[in-house]
Enzyme design. Structure first.
Site, PDB file in Angstrom:
ATOM      1  N   ASN A 212       1.515 -12.719 -29.253  1.00 56.71           N
ATOM      2  CA  ASN A 212       0.527 -12.408 -28.210  1.00 56.71           C
ATOM      3  C   ASN A 212      -0.333 -11.221 -28.637  1.00 56.71           C
ATOM      4  OD1 ASN A 212       1.854  -9.875 -27.245  1.00 56.71           O
ATOM      5  ND2 ASN A 212       3.496 -11.324 -26.803  1.00 56.71           N
ATOM      6  N   ASP A 281       8.000 -15.181 -23.809  1.00 55.77           N
ATOM      7  CA  ASP A 281       8.912 -15.809 -22.853  1.00 55.77           C
ATOM      8  C   ASP A 281       9.680 -16.975 -23.484  1.00 55.77           C
ATOM      9  OD1 ASP A 281       8.359 -14.118 -20.710  1.00 55.77           O
ATOM     10  OD2 ASP A 281       6.507 -15.188 -20.264  1.00 55.77           O
ATOM     11  N   LYS A 291       7.810 -24.953 -44.759  1.00 58.15           N
ATOM     12  CA  LYS A 291       6.496 -25.027 -44.126  1.00 58.15           C
ATOM     13  C   LYS A 291       6.224 -26.456 -43.633  1.00 58.15           C
ATOM     14  CE  LYS A 291       1.661 -24.201 -45.067  1.00 58.15           C
ATOM     15  NZ  LYS A 291       0.647 -24.170 -46.082  1.00 58.15           N
ATOM     16  N   ASP A 308      15.632 -12.399 -20.870  1.00 58.82           N
ATOM     17  CA  ASP A 308      14.827 -11.356 -20.231  1.00 58.82           C
ATOM     18  C   ASP A 308      15.530 -10.025 -20.512  1.00 58.82           C
ATOM     19  OD1 ASP A 308      13.668  -9.475 -18.482  1.00 58.82           O
ATOM     20  OD2 ASP A 308      12.923 -11.105 -17.217  1.00 58.82           O
ATOM     21  N   ILE A 309      14.992  -9.293 -21.450  1.00 59.86           N
ATOM     22  CA  ILE A 309      15.660  -8.074 -21.924  1.00 59.86           C
ATOM     23  C   ILE A 309      15.713  -7.018 -20.821  1.00 59.86           C
ATOM     24  CG2 ILE A 309      15.525  -6.222 -23.650  1.00 59.86           C
ATOM     25  CD1 ILE A 309      14.066  -8.493 -25.386  1.00 59.86           C
ATOM     26  N   PHE A 325       7.158  -3.256 -16.896  1.00 61.37           N
ATOM     27  CA  PHE A 325       5.719  -3.453 -16.768  1.00 61.37           C
ATOM     28  C   PHE A 325       5.450  -4.834 -16.185  1.00 61.37           C
ATOM     29  CE2 PHE A 325       5.265   0.208 -19.362  1.00 61.37           C
ATOM     30  CZ  PHE A 325       3.946   0.628 -19.226  1.00 61.37           C
TER      31      PHE A 325
HETATM   32  O1  C5P Z   1       8.433 -11.305 -16.125  1.00 58.19           O
HETATM   33  P1  C5P Z   1       7.437 -10.598 -16.997  1.00 58.19           P
HETATM   34  O2  C5P Z   1       7.423 -11.076 -18.421  1.00 58.19           O
HETATM   35  O3  C5P Z   1       6.050 -10.509 -16.435  1.00 58.19           O
HETATM   36  O4  C5P Z   1       7.956  -9.079 -16.994  1.00 58.19           O
HETATM   37  C1  C5P Z   1       7.366  -8.094 -17.758  1.00 58.19           C
HETATM   38  C2  C5P Z   1       8.367  -7.005 -18.018  1.00 58.19           C
HETATM   39  O5  C5P Z   1       9.581  -7.565 -18.473  1.00 58.19           O
HETATM   40  C3  C5P Z   1       7.913  -6.065 -19.129  1.00 58.19           C
HETATM   41  O6  C5P Z   1       8.460  -4.800 -18.840  1.00 58.19           O
HETATM   42  C4  C5P Z   1       8.568  -6.672 -20.379  1.00 58.19           C
HETATM   43  O7  C5P Z   1       8.798  -5.695 -21.370  1.00 58.19           O
HETATM   44  C5  C5P Z   1       9.857  -7.227 -19.830  1.00 58.19           C
HETATM   45  N1  C5P Z   1      10.350  -8.465 -20.459  1.00 58.19           N
HETATM   46  C6  C5P Z   1      11.513  -8.433 -21.196  1.00 58.19           C
HETATM   47  N2  C5P Z   1      12.024  -9.592 -21.738  1.00 58.19           N
HETATM   48  C7  C5P Z   1      11.387 -10.772 -21.568  1.00 58.19           C
HETATM   49  C8  C5P Z   1      10.180 -10.817 -20.830  1.00 58.19           C
HETATM   50  C9  C5P Z   1       9.692  -9.638 -20.288  1.00 58.19           C
HETATM   51  O8  C5P Z   1      12.094  -7.358 -21.378  1.00 58.19           O
HETATM   52  N3  C5P Z   1      11.870 -11.865 -22.110  1.00 58.19           N
END
Ligand code: C5P
Length: 416
Positions: A212, A281, A291, A308-309, A325
């Site tokens: 991204n 995501d 390749k 989701d970390i 964020f």
């Molecule tokens: O749900 P969303 O992606 O909008 O949330 C954004 C927040 O979640 C940011 O703080 C981002 O660093 C964190 N995040 C994460 N792991 C993910 C997706 C988002 O830590 N897989």
């Protein structure tokens, strides 16, 4: 900044008329300011004014025998603890990128080991031009810090990104360490702050990936501000082209899974976690070992969800103060409050993204929400905003520690 020796380079743009004001703002904060003007800066401001406000003779000529006898240019380059060029014209950026020593200011920038900051100022079309942007990227990759430019009305009658930041904003950024340390230092000194930053990169095959537009600037600015406030900072960064801020330990990762592992390897001693990374995501279900060849007319990629970390940190039984964020293109407040609750965060920093705002830009405007509170920060340079955000995080962290204590955090109720 008391006693900090700063060379203020003034180059030939209309914003040079603000240079005397900038000298005042720097000196108000205790800096010793030596002004170095280029010849074209004289078209926009005067040596007399700059000498009067700085209290030192202005330097501009590489070949001035009297000035050189008093302090030669190499001595002057060694004397400086910082070089700030404000305004920095497109021409000066090009000369610095090219390594030209054709005048005193250019020579000082080459001969110094001090950090260099530029506050660019030019017409918005010039700022957006490929040549200026290529020079900006090159300078940033060498560790030169760019402050601004600001967005707004320009001297040419047009409007857009290209205005020099206001002198007060520049002085605030330059004084960052002290400004943050004085207010936030008490609660952050000796604490460990972990910050994730930048994009993640999800491999499709050995040469292709999904990623991204995150530049990492917000996370790196927060790391710099937290370190300046006295915290021990661990920065976990995706691939970006930014220098690691002074005093910050950085671990480089590529994918979301690597980031997840790196976060949980060190999270047990962390007091504050700030998730500023733009974590992908989804990732390809499988990474091809070779390749992928262009033989099929259609190609489908199967994607699987990444962990989701941020939520995984907030779920820990003894969790740090957790800040996330929310980068949104619409319904900012609604989505941010949803995330605050669903991910069980202590704070969420919401910013609008898209159309040149937020992600890959130098400025950001954010709204911050927490249980029973909120605060808005108007559009400003990410470095300045980071200082304000760290101050607010430190304040909320202190309030949270004295009421609930970590690991025994009360359930969040959102007041709408
Ligand atoms: O749900 P969303 O992606 O909008 O949330 C954004 C927040 O979640 C940011 O703080 C981002 O660093 C964190 N995040 C994460 N792991 C993910 C997706 C988002 O830590 N897989």
């Amino acid at each position: 900044m008391s006693g900090t020796k700063i060379i203020l380079g003034v180059t030939g743009g209309i914003a040079a008329y603000k240079a005397p004001e900038l000298v005042r703002r720097l000196r108000d904060r205790g800096a010793i300011v030596q002004v170095v003007m280029t010849h074209s800066a004289r078209e926009f401001t005067t040596e007399t004014a700059l000498q009067a406000v700085s209290g030192r003779p202005v330097r501009s000529d590489l070949w001035d025998p009297q000035a050189e006898a008093a302090m030669g240019h190499i001595e002057l380059a060694r004397w400086a603890e910082r070089i700030l060029v404000a305004p920095a014209t497109a021409e000066f950026m090009a000369r610095l990128a090219g390594g030209f020593a054709s005048d005193l200011l250019g020579t000082l920038c080459l001969a110094t080991t001090a950090p260099i900051c530029l506050a660019p100022a030019m017409n918005h079309v010039m700022w957006a031009s490929e040549a200026v942007q290529a020079n900006r990227r090159l300078l940033e990759s060498r560790g030169v810090q760019l402050l601004g430019p600001d967005i707004g009305d320009q001297a040419c009658g047009e409007s857009g990104p290209g205005r020099m930041l206001q002198p007060e904003a520049i002085a605030k950024i330059i004084a960052g360490p002290v400004a943050v340390a004085e207010t936030a230092g008490a609660s952050l000194r000796g604490k460990t702050v972990m910050i994730t930053a930048g994009p993640t990169l999800e491999a499709i095959d050995p040469v292709r990936f999904i990623s991204n537009r995150s530049s990492g600037k917000m996370g790196y600015s927060l790391a710099s501000a937290a370190a300046a406030a006295g915290a021990k900072v661990l920065l976990l960064s995706g691939p970006v082209s930014l220098p690691v801020p002074r005093g910050v330990e950085c671990i480089n990762i590529e994918s979301a899974e690597e980031l997840h592992t790196a976060v949980h390897r060190s999270i047990s001693n962390v007091d504050i976690f700030i998730g500023a990374a733009a974590v992908a995501d989804y990732r390809p279900a499988a990474t091809e070992p070779n390749k992928i060849k262009r033989v099929r007319t259609e190609l489908r990629l199967d994607l699987v969800r990444n962990p989701d970390i941020l939520a995984s940190v907030a779920e820990l039984p003894r969790r740090p103060f957790t800040v996330g964020f929310a980068a949104e293109t619409e319904k900012l407040r609604e989505h941010a409050l949803q995330k605050l609750e669903q991910k069980k965060l202590d704070m969420i920093i919401a910013n609008k993204v898209g159309h040149g705002v937020g992600f890959d830009s130098d400025e950001n405007a954010v709204d911050v929400y927490w249980k029973n509170g909120q605060k808005s920060f108007p559009l400003s340079a990410k470095a300045a905003l980071a200082g304000d955000l760290i101050e607010l995080i430190a304040e909320r962290y202190a309030a949270n520690s004295s009421s609930a204590g970590h690991g025994t955090r009360p359930a969040i109720a959102i007041r709408d």
